[in-house]
Design an enzyme around this catalytic site. Structure first.
Site, PDB file in Angstrom:
ATOM      1  N   ARG A 205      29.260  -4.407  -6.866  1.00  0.00           N
ATOM      2  CA  ARG A 205      29.489  -3.002  -7.249  1.00  0.00           C
ATOM      3  C   ARG A 205      28.876  -2.022  -6.252  1.00  0.00           C
ATOM      4  NH1 ARG A 205      27.701  -1.348 -13.092  1.00  0.00           N
ATOM      5  NH2 ARG A 205      26.116  -2.973 -12.981  1.00  0.00           N
TER       6      ARG A 205
ATOM      7  N   ASP B  82      31.147 -20.286   1.822  1.00  0.00           N
ATOM      8  CA  ASP B  82      31.589 -18.885   1.893  1.00  0.00           C
ATOM      9  C   ASP B  82      32.780 -18.814   2.845  1.00  0.00           C
ATOM     10  OD1 ASP B  82      29.895 -16.010   1.205  1.00  0.00           O
ATOM     11  OD2 ASP B  82      31.559 -15.873   2.625  1.00  0.00           O
TER      12      ASP B  82
ATOM     13  N   HIS C 162      28.541  -8.585 -20.746  1.00  0.00           N
ATOM     14  CA  HIS C 162      27.622  -8.132 -19.695  1.00  0.00           C
ATOM     15  C   HIS C 162      28.078  -6.759 -19.228  1.00  0.00           C
ATOM     16  CE1 HIS C 162      24.717  -8.405 -16.579  1.00  0.00           C
ATOM     17  NE2 HIS C 162      25.559  -8.640 -15.592  1.00  0.00           N
TER      18      HIS C 162
ATOM     19  N   GLY D  37      24.294 -15.350  -3.917  1.00  0.00           N
ATOM     20  CA  GLY D  37      24.480 -16.766  -3.597  1.00  0.00           C
ATOM     21  C   GLY D  37      23.346 -17.328  -2.753  1.00  0.00           C
TER      22      GLY D  37
HETATM   23  N1  APR Z   1      35.173 -17.969  -1.336  1.00  0.00           N
HETATM   24  C1  APR Z   1      33.864 -17.993  -1.054  1.00  0.00           C
HETATM   25  N2  APR Z   1      33.125 -16.901  -0.850  1.00  0.00           N
HETATM   26  C2  APR Z   1      33.752 -15.716  -0.926  1.00  0.00           C
HETATM   27  C3  APR Z   1      35.135 -15.597  -1.221  1.00  0.00           C
HETATM   28  C4  APR Z   1      35.837 -16.807  -1.445  1.00  0.00           C
HETATM   29  N3  APR Z   1      37.144 -16.798  -1.735  1.00  0.00           N
HETATM   30  N4  APR Z   1      35.454 -14.286  -1.233  1.00  0.00           N
HETATM   31  C5  APR Z   1      34.333 -13.602  -0.956  1.00  0.00           C
HETATM   32  N5  APR Z   1      33.295 -14.460  -0.771  1.00  0.00           N
HETATM   33  C6  APR Z   1      31.915 -14.166  -0.423  1.00  0.00           C
HETATM   34  C7  APR Z   1      31.760 -13.017   0.555  1.00  0.00           C
HETATM   35  O1  APR Z   1      32.094 -13.412   1.872  1.00  0.00           O
HETATM   36  C8  APR Z   1      30.273 -12.691   0.393  1.00  0.00           C
HETATM   37  O2  APR Z   1      29.461 -13.380   1.324  1.00  0.00           O
HETATM   38  O3  APR Z   1      31.161 -13.748  -1.548  1.00  0.00           O
HETATM   39  C9  APR Z   1      29.963 -13.158  -1.032  1.00  0.00           C
HETATM   40  C10 APR Z   1      29.547 -12.024  -1.949  1.00  0.00           C
HETATM   41  O4  APR Z   1      28.317 -11.579  -1.499  1.00  0.00           O
HETATM   42  P1  APR Z   1      27.837 -10.060  -1.609  1.00  0.00           P
HETATM   43  O5  APR Z   1      28.880  -9.157  -1.107  1.00  0.00           O
HETATM   44  O6  APR Z   1      26.461  -9.996  -1.003  1.00  0.00           O
HETATM   45  O7  APR Z   1      27.748  -9.816  -3.186  1.00  0.00           O
HETATM   46  P2  APR Z   1      26.589 -10.265  -4.170  1.00  0.00           P
HETATM   47  O8  APR Z   1      25.605  -9.178  -4.317  1.00  0.00           O
HETATM   48  O9  APR Z   1      26.109 -11.620  -3.798  1.00  0.00           O
HETATM   49  O10 APR Z   1      27.396 -10.343  -5.556  1.00  0.00           O
HETATM   50  C11 APR Z   1      28.355 -11.340  -5.772  1.00  0.00           C
HETATM   51  O11 APR Z   1      27.843 -11.541  -8.100  1.00  0.00           O
HETATM   52  O12 APR Z   1      26.433 -10.296  -9.466  1.00  0.00           O
HETATM   53  C12 APR Z   1      27.752 -10.493  -9.048  1.00  0.00           C
HETATM   54  O13 APR Z   1      28.765  -8.315  -9.289  1.00  0.00           O
HETATM   55  C13 APR Z   1      28.322  -9.278  -8.361  1.00  0.00           C
HETATM   56  O14 APR Z   1      30.581 -10.041  -8.355  1.00  0.00           O
HETATM   57  C14 APR Z   1      29.439  -9.888  -7.563  1.00  0.00           C
HETATM   58  C15 APR Z   1      28.881 -11.260  -7.192  1.00  0.00           C
END
Ligand code: APR
Length: 309
Positions: free
Chosen positions: A83, A34, A176, A14
């Site tokens: 993952r 977030d 995917h 994001g």
């Molecule tokens: N609303 C908003 N944000 C949320 C919520 C929600 N309900 N639940 C979780 N999050 C946020 C988390 O707080 C975190 O900051 O989503 C973010 C996910 O970030 P990362 O853990 O860094 O994961 P990321 O590598 O960005 O991947 C996110 O994209 O490519 C796909 O498989 C991957 O499903 C995963 C997604």
């Protein structure tokens, strides 16, 4: 430039997506939402402070609520868990479905006219959740997968041939996951069919590496999954929409008879413009490619049937 693009999830994918959108000035305002308090605010402030150096006028805002996201033209959904080594994308199913459902409920009321680009995994099923919950027409719900998978495939081919990545044209269709379908018959280097430039065995090895491209990165990172190429892919889709470029990009789209299939999201070539998916292009496939696409569709239908909404 559009007025507002929202990125839900200020994690790795994001935040990188928001930064790329701002640097390309695709929107006047880029909103990052977030659930983690302070994270979107802090990252957004940091990104915006790079504007005088990078020279962009987009304003990046971070928030924990949807107030500032009102009437976004595009919403990119990256919220969810990523993952870890040994996990498949499907292992994320019900956790991410719950998150994508909650996010979609918010977007439905705050940005009813938005085009949704879903990035959360398992991608094809999360796109279904987003479409089902928002009730948006299929032209306005698309999943980011094919552009990323194709980029990986193109990068590996360019490296193997020692030529510019720019000259590799290719298309990866299907779900995917491990069953994705790189179309060898549509792979060329500046118009030269790839089969004239590379032995079949080498090409097969590249196809296999592409299928495991995400897992290869998870194995290195150990604590998360890829985000530089995924964010670049999502932003290329945004760009085609914002500037009405009408690029033909492989996206996860809801099929209603195309490729002889209905009732699922699957990666197919789409024309992307200001209206979202303006056309799904049906290309001729070899018998092998058709079979592989059908197998890939089965692999998407299974978790789709298991998802709790
Ligand atoms: N609303 C908003 N944000 C949320 C919520 C929600 N309900 N639940 C979780 N999050 C946020 C988390 O707080 C975190 O900051 O989503 C973010 C996910 O970030 P990362 O853990 O860094 O994961 P990321 O590598 O960005 O991947 C996110 O994209 O490519 C796909 O498989 C991957 O499903 C995963 C997604």
């Amino acid at each position: 430039m559009v007025n507002k693009i929202t990125v839900v999830g200020a994690g790795n994918v994001g935040a990188t997506t928001a930064q790329r959108i701002a640097e390309k000035e695709l929107a006047r305002t880029v909103v990052m939402v977030d659930v983690m308090e302070g994270i979107p605010q802090g990252k957004a402030l940091d990104q915006w402070q790079s504007a005088p150096i990078e020279g962009f006028d987009s304003r990046v805002i971070g928030t924990n609520t949807y107030d500032e996201t009102h009437d976004s033209e595009i919403v990119v959904i990256t919220a969810g868990i990523a993952r870890k080594p040994g996990m498949s994308r499907d292992d994320l199913l019900n956790t991410n479905a719950g998150i994508v459902k909650q996010v979609s409920e918010q977007i439905r009321t705050t940005s009813p006219n938005a085009i949704l680009i879903v990035v959360s995994n398992p991608l094809d099923v999360m796109s279904y959740v987003a479409m089902k919950v928002t009730g948006f027409p299929r032209q306005r719900v698309l999943g980011m997968a094919g552009v990323l998978d194709t980029a990986r495939y193109r990068a590996f081919i360019a490296e193997a041939l020692d030529v510019s990545v720019r000259d590799i044209q290719a298309m990866v269709l299907g779900g995917h996951g491990d069953t994705m379908v790189p179309l060898i018959s549509y792979t060329s280097v500046s118009g030269i069919p790839i089969t004239q430039l590379m032995p079949q065995a080498k090409l097969n090895a590249i196809v296999e590496r592409t299928r495991g491209g995400g897992a290869e990165i998870v194995k290195h990172l150990k604590t998360g999954s890829a985000y530089y190429a995924p964010s670049a892919a999502a932003v290329q889709m945004c760009e085609s929409i914002v500037f009405d470029q009408k690029r033909i990009l492989p996206c996860a789209a809801w099929l209603e008879g195309e490729y002889g299939m209905s009732g699922l999201f699957l990666g197919v070539p789409c024309k992307l413009g200001r209206g979202g998916i303006e056309k799904i292009i049906e290309v001729e496939l070899t018998r092998e490619e058709r079979d592989a696409l059908a197998k890939s569709a089965d692999a998407v239908r299974e978790p789709m049937g298991a998802v709790k909404l």
